[in-house]
Enzyme design. Structure first.
Site, mmCIF file in Angstrom:
data_model
loop_
_atom_site.group_PDB
_atom_site.id
_atom_site.type_symbol
_atom_site.label_atom_id
_atom_site.label_comp_id
_atom_site.label_asym_id
_atom_site.label_seq_id
_atom_site.Cartn_x
_atom_site.Cartn_y
_atom_site.Cartn_z
ATOM 1 N N SER A 13 19.575 65.467 -20.134
ATOM 2 C CA SER A 13 20.627 65.739 -18.921
ATOM 3 C C SER A 13 22.123 64.894 -18.645
ATOM 4 O O SER A 13 23.029 65.892 -17.814
ATOM 5 C CB SER A 13 19.624 65.013 -18.255
ATOM 6 O OG SER A 13 18.697 65.150 -17.495
ATOM 7 N N TRP A 14 21.944 64.000 -19.579
ATOM 8 C CA TRP A 14 24.094 63.597 -18.890
ATOM 9 C C TRP A 14 24.922 64.145 -20.095
ATOM 10 O O TRP A 14 26.032 64.266 -19.851
ATOM 11 C CB TRP A 14 23.262 62.032 -20.289
ATOM 12 C CG TRP A 14 25.155 61.224 -19.625
ATOM 13 C CD1 TRP A 14 25.143 60.155 -20.311
ATOM 14 C CD2 TRP A 14 25.926 61.610 -19.304
ATOM 15 N NE1 TRP A 14 26.057 59.258 -20.476
ATOM 16 C CE2 TRP A 14 27.011 60.347 -19.142
ATOM 17 C CE3 TRP A 14 26.609 62.544 -17.790
ATOM 18 C CZ2 TRP A 14 28.328 60.122 -18.476
ATOM 19 C CZ3 TRP A 14 27.415 62.286 -17.504
ATOM 20 C CH2 TRP A 14 28.435 61.231 -17.938
ATOM 21 N N ARG A 34 19.266 70.910 -30.128
ATOM 22 C CA ARG A 34 18.290 71.043 -31.402
ATOM 23 C C ARG A 34 17.139 71.590 -31.576
ATOM 24 O O ARG A 34 17.586 72.405 -32.786
ATOM 25 C CB ARG A 34 17.627 69.443 -31.559
ATOM 26 C CG ARG A 34 17.236 69.595 -33.007
ATOM 27 C CD ARG A 34 15.785 67.831 -32.392
ATOM 28 N NE ARG A 34 15.286 68.087 -31.427
ATOM 29 C CZ ARG A 34 14.556 68.463 -30.857
ATOM 30 N NH1 ARG A 34 13.298 69.380 -31.809
ATOM 31 N NH2 ARG A 34 13.988 68.494 -29.566
ATOM 32 N N GLY A 138 29.822 53.527 -17.318
ATOM 33 C CA GLY A 138 30.484 52.990 -15.217
ATOM 34 C C GLY A 138 28.531 53.679 -14.646
ATOM 35 O O GLY A 138 27.831 54.263 -15.678
ATOM 36 N N ALA A 142 23.170 61.458 -14.011
ATOM 37 C CA ALA A 142 23.471 62.453 -14.807
ATOM 38 C C ALA A 142 23.812 64.122 -13.518
ATOM 39 O O ALA A 142 24.397 64.531 -13.190
ATOM 40 C CB ALA A 142 22.978 62.943 -15.747
ATOM 41 N N LYS A 193 22.519 46.726 -18.591
ATOM 42 C CA LYS A 193 22.072 46.852 -17.316
ATOM 43 C C LYS A 193 20.361 48.377 -17.506
ATOM 44 O O LYS A 193 19.906 47.491 -16.125
ATOM 45 C CB LYS A 193 23.324 47.654 -16.652
ATOM 46 C CG LYS A 193 23.338 49.071 -17.210
ATOM 47 C CD LYS A 193 22.243 50.395 -17.010
ATOM 48 C CE LYS A 193 23.065 51.807 -17.511
ATOM 49 N NZ LYS A 193 22.626 52.870 -17.502
ATOM 50 N N ASP A 246 27.987 50.182 -13.126
ATOM 51 C CA ASP A 246 26.667 50.374 -13.247
ATOM 52 C C ASP A 246 25.591 50.135 -13.269
ATOM 53 O O ASP A 246 24.067 50.638 -12.860
ATOM 54 C CB ASP A 246 27.369 50.866 -15.014
ATOM 55 C CG ASP A 246 26.158 51.595 -16.121
ATOM 56 O OD1 ASP A 246 25.615 52.480 -15.331
ATOM 57 O OD2 ASP A 246 26.372 52.134 -17.000
ATOM 58 N N SER A 256 17.194 57.013 -11.621
ATOM 59 C CA SER A 256 17.181 55.723 -12.991
ATOM 60 C C SER A 256 16.293 56.186 -13.168
ATOM 61 O O SER A 256 15.036 55.911 -12.690
ATOM 62 C CB SER A 256 17.972 54.897 -12.567
ATOM 63 O OG SER A 256 17.872 53.729 -13.373
ATOM 64 N N ARG A 257 16.676 56.415 -14.675
ATOM 65 C CA ARG A 257 14.725 56.478 -15.405
ATOM 66 C C ARG A 257 14.713 54.880 -15.930
ATOM 67 O O ARG A 257 12.802 54.184 -15.911
ATOM 68 C CB ARG A 257 15.140 57.570 -16.606
ATOM 69 C CG ARG A 257 15.737 58.531 -16.685
ATOM 70 C CD ARG A 257 16.005 59.424 -18.112
ATOM 71 N NE ARG A 257 16.538 60.126 -18.043
ATOM 72 C CZ ARG A 257 17.337 60.710 -19.738
ATOM 73 N NH1 ARG A 257 17.292 59.726 -20.265
ATOM 74 N NH2 ARG A 257 18.417 61.374 -19.506
#
Length: 335
Positions: A13-14, A34, A138, A142, A193, A246, A256-257
């Site tokens: 994602s990111w 990959r 920061g 994603a 974080k 962040d 956020s996972r």
């Protein structure tokens, strides 16, 4: 030097979202995946079906599963692999890396066993000089970045010219990078974080409200700052985008996972089941023990991090998060 071509290693994602940032900033981007079938699908459809299936990538972004092809004539190498896989991945990449290109880490974690930050892993695995290595940090969720919602970030490098080069390469009308030379602070803030976000998510999963979550965030920031300063970081970093910025985004957003994993644990789920349901790496789960080891080595008190490790690694009850806040000896707020 002005970068014209960039390589992004990792089509998660990111990595995918950041390839879009670079393309919007005017660069030609090769996105390394990959799996050949994922690279083929990205090239055929202009989308990443596994991670951002509803996001159209600019035509300047092309994908490949070939290391050699990905690195050909590139000016900038962006490493978007999970923290615990970065060193092994660089074993294959190191012989093909161009000598001049800055190496940029997007990963936010601390390596297990070694306690190394990602910039240290990159330098050890590639032999790159410190001034070639940068990190991006920061509030960079994603999906919001990929949707071109306005956001800011920090490019940190020990060499100010490298930081400026990377920042120029990723500055667009909707992504505003600031620069810093505090690599230690940016990386400690980015790794810790994620652990604090697990704690905040667990508080939410327990049914606690915003007062409780704000308390965990604030005291989590205090822990992060203490650890960073003890390791040589600039205290001011933790008041900026790489620090509190962040932290707020990761702790409070359902995107956020780490927050989502924490919620699942707070509701009584097991780490294995919750992580499997999310289907992507949550760096706080994989790095929390390393962050705690760093803190203990530096003699820094991190009760929230300790409670997360007990919850994640030892299977103890999520109510430990509350205990970490409420049952400790009273002290001045700034301590």
């Amino acid at each position: 030097m002005i970068a014209e071509r960039a390589t992004v290693v990792g089509a998660g994602s990111w990595g995918t979202a950041f390839s879009l940032v670079l393309a919007d900033a005017g660069l030609d981007v090769r996105l390394w995946a990959r799996r050949p079938e994922l690279a083929d699908s990205i090239n055929r459809t202009g989308r990443n079906p596994d991670y951002l299936p509803d996001v159209d990538l600019p035509p300047q972004v092309t994908a490949t599963s070939s290391v050699v092809e990905a690195l050909e004539d590139t000016d900038l190498v962006v490493l978007a692999m999970p923290a615990q896989k970065l060193r092994d991945g660089l074993v294959d990449w190191a012989p093909h890396l161009p000598d001049h290109a800055p190496l940029v880490s997007l990963a936010k974690g601390i390596e297990l066993r070694t306690g190394c930050r990602m910039s240290e892993v990159i330098r050890q695995a590639t032999g790159a000089a410190p001034e070639r290595v940068a990190v991006v940090s920061g509030p960079n969720l994603a999906r919001e970045i990929a949707a071109r919602q306005p956001a800011a970030g920090v490019v940190a490098a020990s060499d100010a010219e490298t930081a400026d080069l990377v920042a120029t390469a990723c500055q667009s009308p909707w992504f505003r990078p600031y620069t810093s030379t505090d690599v230690v602070g940016a990386e400690i803030a980015g790794a810790t974080k994620n652990v604090i976000a697990l704690a905040v998510g667990a508080a939410e999963g327990l049914g606690l409200g915003d007062n409780s979550k704000a308390s965990v965030i604030t005291r989590g920031l205090a822990e992060t700052g203490r650890l960073g300063v003890a390791l040589g970081a600039d205290e001011a970093t933790f008041s900026g985008l790489a620090g509190v910025g962040d932290l707020i985004a990761t702790c409070m957003s359902p995107l956020s996972r780490n927050h989502r994993v924490g919620v699942g644990l707070g509701r009584g789920g097991t780490v294995t089941d919750v992580v499997a349901a999310i289907g992507q790496t949550a760096e706080g789960v994989t790095s929390c023990e390393s962050v705690l080891a760093l803190a203990r080595g530096a003699g820094v008190d991190v009760p929230i991090v300790e409670s997360v490790v007990a919850m994640v690694a030892d299977g103890q009850r999520p109510e430990l998060i509350v205990d970490a806040l409420m049952s400790r000896q009273r002290k001045p707020e700034t301590a």
